[in-house]
Design a protein around this motif. Structure first.
Motif, mmCIF file in Angstrom:
data_model
loop_
_atom_site.group_PDB
_atom_site.id
_atom_site.type_symbol
_atom_site.label_atom_id
_atom_site.label_comp_id
_atom_site.label_asym_id
_atom_site.label_seq_id
_atom_site.Cartn_x
_atom_site.Cartn_y
_atom_site.Cartn_z
ATOM 1 N N HIS A 74 -18.333 -44.804 9.584
ATOM 2 C CA HIS A 74 -18.348 -45.292 10.955
ATOM 3 C C HIS A 74 -17.515 -44.305 11.772
ATOM 4 O O HIS A 74 -16.906 -43.386 11.223
ATOM 5 C CB HIS A 74 -17.729 -46.686 11.055
ATOM 6 N N CYS A 127 -18.858 -47.925 17.944
ATOM 7 C CA CYS A 127 -19.034 -47.167 16.716
ATOM 8 C C CYS A 127 -19.963 -46.035 17.103
ATOM 9 O O CYS A 127 -21.015 -46.253 17.682
ATOM 10 C CB CYS A 127 -19.663 -48.010 15.614
ATOM 11 N N GLU A 132 -21.108 -43.510 14.990
ATOM 12 C CA GLU A 132 -21.710 -42.829 13.839
ATOM 13 C C GLU A 132 -22.790 -43.769 13.335
ATOM 14 O O GLU A 132 -22.483 -44.925 13.029
ATOM 15 C CB GLU A 132 -20.641 -42.622 12.758
ATOM 16 N N CYS A 160 -24.713 -46.096 11.392
ATOM 17 C CA CYS A 160 -24.235 -46.705 10.150
ATOM 18 C C CYS A 160 -25.157 -47.815 9.670
ATOM 19 O O CYS A 160 -24.759 -48.643 8.866
ATOM 20 C CB CYS A 160 -22.811 -47.217 10.340
ATOM 21 N N HIS A 166 -26.053 -50.734 13.947
ATOM 22 C CA HIS A 166 -25.036 -49.796 14.432
ATOM 23 C C HIS A 166 -24.772 -49.962 15.926
ATOM 24 O O HIS A 166 -23.636 -49.967 16.376
ATOM 25 C CB HIS A 166 -25.479 -48.357 14.120
ATOM 26 N N MET A 176 -22.317 -52.543 16.989
ATOM 27 C CA MET A 176 -20.962 -52.472 16.447
ATOM 28 C C MET A 176 -20.030 -51.919 17.518
ATOM 29 O O MET A 176 -19.993 -50.729 17.761
ATOM 30 C CB MET A 176 -20.956 -51.565 15.206
HETATM 31 CU CU1 CUA Z 1 -20.522 -48.424 12.381
HETATM 32 CU CU2 CUA Z 1 -22.166 -47.194 13.504
#
Ligand code: CUA
Length: 341
Positions: A143, A178, A180, A182, A186, A189
């Motif tokens: 993340h 977040c 990245e 994931c 995602h 997040m």
């Molecule tokens: Cu945790 Cu994208």
């Protein structure tokens, strides 16, 4: 008419310096792009086919000109490098008095925890003007913790602690992401960082974090509960003894390993030794410590770390041997204790 902010709001002490660097890089890039484009244009027109411009005596070498276009960009490039590196390093060395906040990334939420025990999901409340150090780790995949208004962004990695810090400069509500990819959720997040005045922050604490959390015990208290639940004290007493080395005064100490190497017992070492003790066995001990990698979550590991840290050095004059002996006699096997969870 155009509500298109070029840079996010500035809400931390890093925001100003980072924006200056950003604009300097952008400015230099634009300047040299224009210089190259302009020269391209001028030469294209001047030496187009059929133009009367003189083509005699072409210059093949011009030492001064060549030195100029080598030296100036080199100096500028190095200046940008050191300027950026300075900011990069600064953001990774937190001041000693910083407030520590744990950040645990998991699919798909941020779990944040403060030293006073307040735990939040996808929200973080911090006081304005106080340095905050983030200790981050992931429970599953990669993340990345990102608060644009603070110019703060750091990958949150499984199995490794990463750290960054910030000092918020303006009360308000700032988006946390977040950043990245994931997994499927995602994009969901994320949440908000709430920067409060010191007064409002105290009030928020006194209200128990506005009932955001049910349990208010501190990480040390939670660590102690886990310590008892997993019967760590059966083998780790206040002095080294046959079943396990003492953990009193462990933090920051140099430990001799079974393979002859030396390790400094820091947060990462303690985490590794709880989850997967065999690669770094303390000299003189066998593989008797159970592995806890399937039994403990990252926040539980952090709690155990805090409890071990709180042990300090061994109590003076303690009858370690007898304490140890007594504890051993009523020892439950750590493995079975773990399974009672
Ligand atoms: Cu945790 Cu994208």
């Amino acid at each position: 008419m155009f509500n298109l902010p070029v840079v996010p709001e500035q809400a931390s002490e890093f925001a100003g310096p980072y924006d200056t660097l950003f604009w300097a890089t952008t400015g230099l890039t634009v300047f040299f792009t224009l210089v190259v484009m302009a020269m391209l244009f001028v030469f294209c027109v001047r030496y187009r086919r059929g133009s009367k411009a003189s083509r005699r005596n072409p210059i093949h070498t011009h030492a001064l000109l060549e030195m100029t276009w080598m030296v100036i960009p080199t100096v500028l490039g190095l200046a940008m490098f050191f300027w950026a590196a300075y900011l990069f390093v600064e953001q990774r060395i937190p001041p000693k008095d910083a407030m520590e906040v744990y950040v645990i990334g998991k699919q798909w939420m941020w779990h944040l925890q403060q030293p006073n025990g307040i735990r939040e999901n996808n929200e973080l409340h911090v006081p304005v003007g106080k340095p905050v150090k983030l200790i981050m780790i992931s429970q599953d995949t990669l993340h990345s913790f990102f608060v644009p208004a603070f110019r703060l962004k750091q990958d949150v990695i499984p199995g490794r602690y990463t750290t960054q810090w910030f000092t918020a400069t303006k009360p308000g509500k700032y988006h946390m992401f977040c950043t990245e990819y994931c997994g499927t959720q995602h994009s969901e997040m994320g949440g908000y960082v709430y920067v409060l005045t010191p007064r409002d922050y105290e009030k928020w604490l006194a209200d128990g974090g506005q009932k955001l959390t049910l349990a208010q015990d501190t990480p040390v208290e939670r660590g102690k509960l886990l310590w008892e639940q997993f019967s760590c004290g059966n083998c780790h007493v206040d002095k080294d003894f046959e079943r396990g080395p003492s953990l009193f005064g462990l933090l920051g100490s140099k430990r001799k390993m079974e393979d002859g190497s030396t390790v400094v017992a820091d947060r990462s070492y303690i985490r590794e030794s709880i989850l997967d003790p065999y690669p770094k066995l303390t000299a003189g001990y066998d593989m008797t410590m159970p592995e806890y990698k399937t039994q403990l979550t990252e926040d539980q590991v952090l709690h155990l770390y805090e409890y071990i840290k709180s042990l300090g050095s061994a109590p003076s004059g303690a009858a370690a041997a007898s304490t140890g002996g007594r504890r051993v006699s009523m020892a439950a096997k750590p493995e079975s204790a773990g399974k009672n969870l």
